[in-house]
Scaffold this motif. Structure first.
Motif, PDB file in Angstrom:
ATOM      1  N   SER A   5     -97.563  12.705 -34.173  1.00 41.36           N
ATOM      2  CA  SER A   5     -97.738  12.195 -32.645  1.00 41.36           C
ATOM      3  C   SER A   5     -99.270  12.700 -32.477  1.00 41.36           C
ATOM      4  CB  SER A   5     -97.064  13.477 -31.794  1.00 41.36           C
ATOM      5  OG  SER A   5     -97.129  14.699 -32.051  1.00 41.36           O
ATOM      6  N   LYS A   6    -100.124  12.107 -31.591  1.00 44.15           N
ATOM      7  CA  LYS A   6    -101.583  12.197 -31.180  1.00 44.15           C
ATOM      8  C   LYS A   6    -101.486  13.107 -30.381  1.00 44.15           C
ATOM      9  CE  LYS A   6    -105.685   9.671 -30.674  1.00 44.15           C
ATOM     10  NZ  LYS A   6    -106.203   8.396 -30.395  1.00 44.15           N
ATOM     11  N   ILE A   7    -102.429  14.101 -30.406  1.00 40.89           N
ATOM     12  CA  ILE A   7    -102.780  15.024 -29.180  1.00 40.89           C
ATOM     13  C   ILE A   7    -104.366  14.513 -28.889  1.00 40.89           C
ATOM     14  CG2 ILE A   7    -103.138  17.236 -28.576  1.00 40.89           C
ATOM     15  CD1 ILE A   7    -101.197  18.290 -30.989  1.00 40.89           C
ATOM     16  N   GLU A   8    -104.474  13.959 -27.612  1.00 39.83           N
ATOM     17  CA  GLU A   8    -105.548  13.630 -27.466  1.00 39.83           C
ATOM     18  C   GLU A   8    -106.887  14.519 -27.219  1.00 39.83           C
ATOM     19  OE1 GLU A   8    -106.698  10.272 -27.045  1.00 39.83           O
ATOM     20  OE2 GLU A   8    -104.545   9.714 -27.235  1.00 39.83           O
ATOM     21  N   LYS A   9    -106.559  15.842 -26.816  1.00 38.05           N
ATOM     22  CA  LYS A   9    -107.683  17.016 -26.735  1.00 38.05           C
ATOM     23  C   LYS A   9    -107.178  18.165 -27.299  1.00 38.05           C
ATOM     24  CE  LYS A   9    -109.868  14.673 -22.764  1.00 38.05           C
ATOM     25  NZ  LYS A   9    -110.389  14.787 -21.450  1.00 38.05           N
TER      26      LYS A   9
END
Length: 87
Positions: A5-9
């Motif tokens: 999963s990508k965590i934007e910030k």
């Protein structure tokens, strides 16, 4: 692992090691110590040893996107630029 999963910030720092390796990771990222325990980046200091190399520098915090691995098999460990990380 089963997914990513990508965590934007996220707040990250560059961890520079004595062999020239640089690992960009979050402050909560777990890295294997020479005694086989794991420590979060935030708990490390210059001069500490991780996976057979010495911490040379810990960069200033900044915000960028990161990726999180899910369901890492068996030991929940994986290599990040030659250093063992824990999930």
């Amino acid at each position: 692992f089963s997914s990513v999963s990508k965590i934007e910030k996220a707040i990250v720092r560059d961890l520079e090691l004595s062999d020239g390796t640089v690992i960009t990771c979050t402050e909560g990222h777990l890295l294997r110590r020479d005694d086989d325990s794991f420590s979060e980046l935030r708990a490390l200091s210059i001069g500490d040893d991780v996976d057979g190399v010495t911490v040379r520098n810990i960069g200033e915090p900044r915000v960028e996107a990161v990726y999180d691995l899910h369901d890492v098999a068996e030991t929940h460990s994986y290599l990040t630029n030659g250093v063992t990380s824990h999930n």
